[in-house]
Design an enzyme around this catalytic site. Structure first.
Site, PDB file in Angstrom:
ATOM      1  N   HIS A 157      21.528  18.606 -32.081  1.00  0.00           N
ATOM      2  CA  HIS A 157      22.965  18.586 -32.375  1.00  0.00           C
ATOM      3  C   HIS A 157      23.225  19.002 -33.832  1.00  0.00           C
ATOM      4  CE1 HIS A 157      27.020  16.538 -31.209  1.00  0.00           C
ATOM      5  NE2 HIS A 157      27.220  17.601 -31.966  1.00  0.00           N
ATOM      6  N   GLU A 159      22.785  11.206 -26.451  1.00  0.00           N
ATOM      7  CA  GLU A 159      22.100  11.419 -27.738  1.00  0.00           C
ATOM      8  C   GLU A 159      21.866  10.088 -28.465  1.00  0.00           C
ATOM      9  OE1 GLU A 159      24.540  14.127 -29.939  1.00  0.00           O
ATOM     10  OE2 GLU A 159      24.321  15.735 -28.478  1.00  0.00           O
ATOM     11  N   ARG A 181      29.642  19.589 -26.300  1.00  0.00           N
ATOM     12  CA  ARG A 181      29.331  18.167 -26.160  1.00  0.00           C
ATOM     13  C   ARG A 181      28.480  17.982 -24.916  1.00  0.00           C
ATOM     14  NH1 ARG A 181      30.854  18.092 -30.644  1.00  0.00           N
ATOM     15  NH2 ARG A 181      32.309  16.651 -31.689  1.00  0.00           N
TER      16      ARG A 181
END
Length: 339
Positions: free
Chosen positions: A296, A278, A249
């Site tokens: 991601h 993000e 993360r």
């Protein structure tokens, strides 16, 4: 007409699963990717009502939630749903679910389990090799026609023999270690507790780990405790010859400090699949050849999504049939919500 009415009636009798926001699989495979004849979806994102009003309207209907990282399941949401008994997430991470509230309410939680672990580990190896051997940068060098005008491209670094430190030796971290051992790397790790059966060197804190490795791999969960775990002190310990890879993360790393270190050459390079804000990515990284990035999607393969579909639908069908969940999360001794 009678058959049509019967079909509509039977559909309305199915138990309701709430979706706050569409999971990534819907964008890739369509809204019917996770359909089942045993339950129906209630899609909050299709309603013009404010979320709180929508939840109040359907409070007595919702028995389960299909969750993804983009739609946190907070205590406020849970408290608006008195009949909620299950949260199923499409991700391996759980930081977007208030697990403490679920525990207090007796709400079961099911995750993606370990189905993404192999794909994540493969991505780690790919990013690490790319950064060390400068594959993406060399690809741009050739495509821009620079080979013929500027000659031989700068040398990269071999993977074999590197000291690799893994932050979080869970299912993903373990798969990473197995793969990198095959390349001749020496493995060490930091985790919440020492793993009695792990044949690797354990460091009780991340600074010590970083000071004793050439590549630092982030595989841990995002919690209140791991937020900005990788800070200036850790990056300084990693040093100018060190590489960092993050497929966990984004907020686990202090992104501003990481950018500063990369721009000033205080670490050798980075492979990043996740970012702190993000989908916004620091523009300073765009021009750096020693940084390899992906959006991601470390877990996104056709095979993993096929497995995910079976697991998610299987969890809901098991729940509504009063059978054991396929991938239950043990809610005892879990980290706090950080969504």
């Amino acid at each position: 007409m009678a058959a049509e009415n019967q079909s509509q009636t039977s559909q309305s009798d199915l138990p309701c699963v709430l979706i706050l926001k569409p999971p990534p699989s819907f964008a890739l495979f369509g809204d019917h990717f996770l359909d089942s004849p045993k339950f129906q979806y209630l899609k909050a994102y299709e309603s013009p009502l404010p979320l709180s009003q929508f939840l109040h309207t359907h409070a007595q209907s919702v028995q389960a939630i299909l969750s993804s990282g983009g739609a946190p399941v907070t205590a406020d949401t849970i408290r608006l749903l008195p009949r909620l008994d299950l949260v199923v997430t499409t991700s391996q991470g759980l930081n977007h679910i208030d697990l403490s509230e679920c525990r207090c309410r007796g709400i079961a939680v099911a995750s993606a389990g370990t189905i993404f672990s192999a794909d994540c580990a493969d991505s780690v190896v790919g990013l690490l090799i790319d950064v060390l051997r400068k594959i993406s940068a060399a690809n741009r060098y050739v495509k821009q026609g620079l080979w013929s005008s500027q000659g031989v491209y700068p040398l990269g670094y071999k993977l074999g023999g590197k000291r690799v430190g893994i932050v979080g030796l869970g299912s993903i971290g373990t798969e990473v270690a197995k793969r990198l051992e095959a390349f001749g790397c020496s493995i060490s790790y930091n985790s919440r507790t020492k793993k009695p059966l792990a044949p690797y060197t354990f460091y009780p804190n991340v600074v010590q780990l970083a000071a004793n490795c050439d590549a630092l791999i982030i595989c841990c969960a995002l919690t209140d405790e791991t937020h900005h775990l990788i800070n200036k002190e850790v990056l300084s310990a990693l040093g100018k010859d060190g590489v960092i890879i993050n497929i966990a993360r984004g907020p686990i790393i202090d992104e501003k400090e990481l950018v500063r270190c990369l721009v000033k050459g205080e670490i050798r390079g980075a492979g990043l699949d996740v970012f702190e804000h993000e989908p916004d990515v620091p523009v300073e990284l765009f021009e750096l050849d020693n940084v390899v990035m992906s959006p991601h999607n470390a877990v996104f393969t056709w095979e993993s999504f096929e497995d995910l579909c079976k697991l998610v639908v299987g969890n809901f069908e098991a729940f509504f049939s009063n059978e054991p969940l396929l991938s239950p999360v043990a809610l005892d001794h879990l980290p706090q919500f950080s969504g």
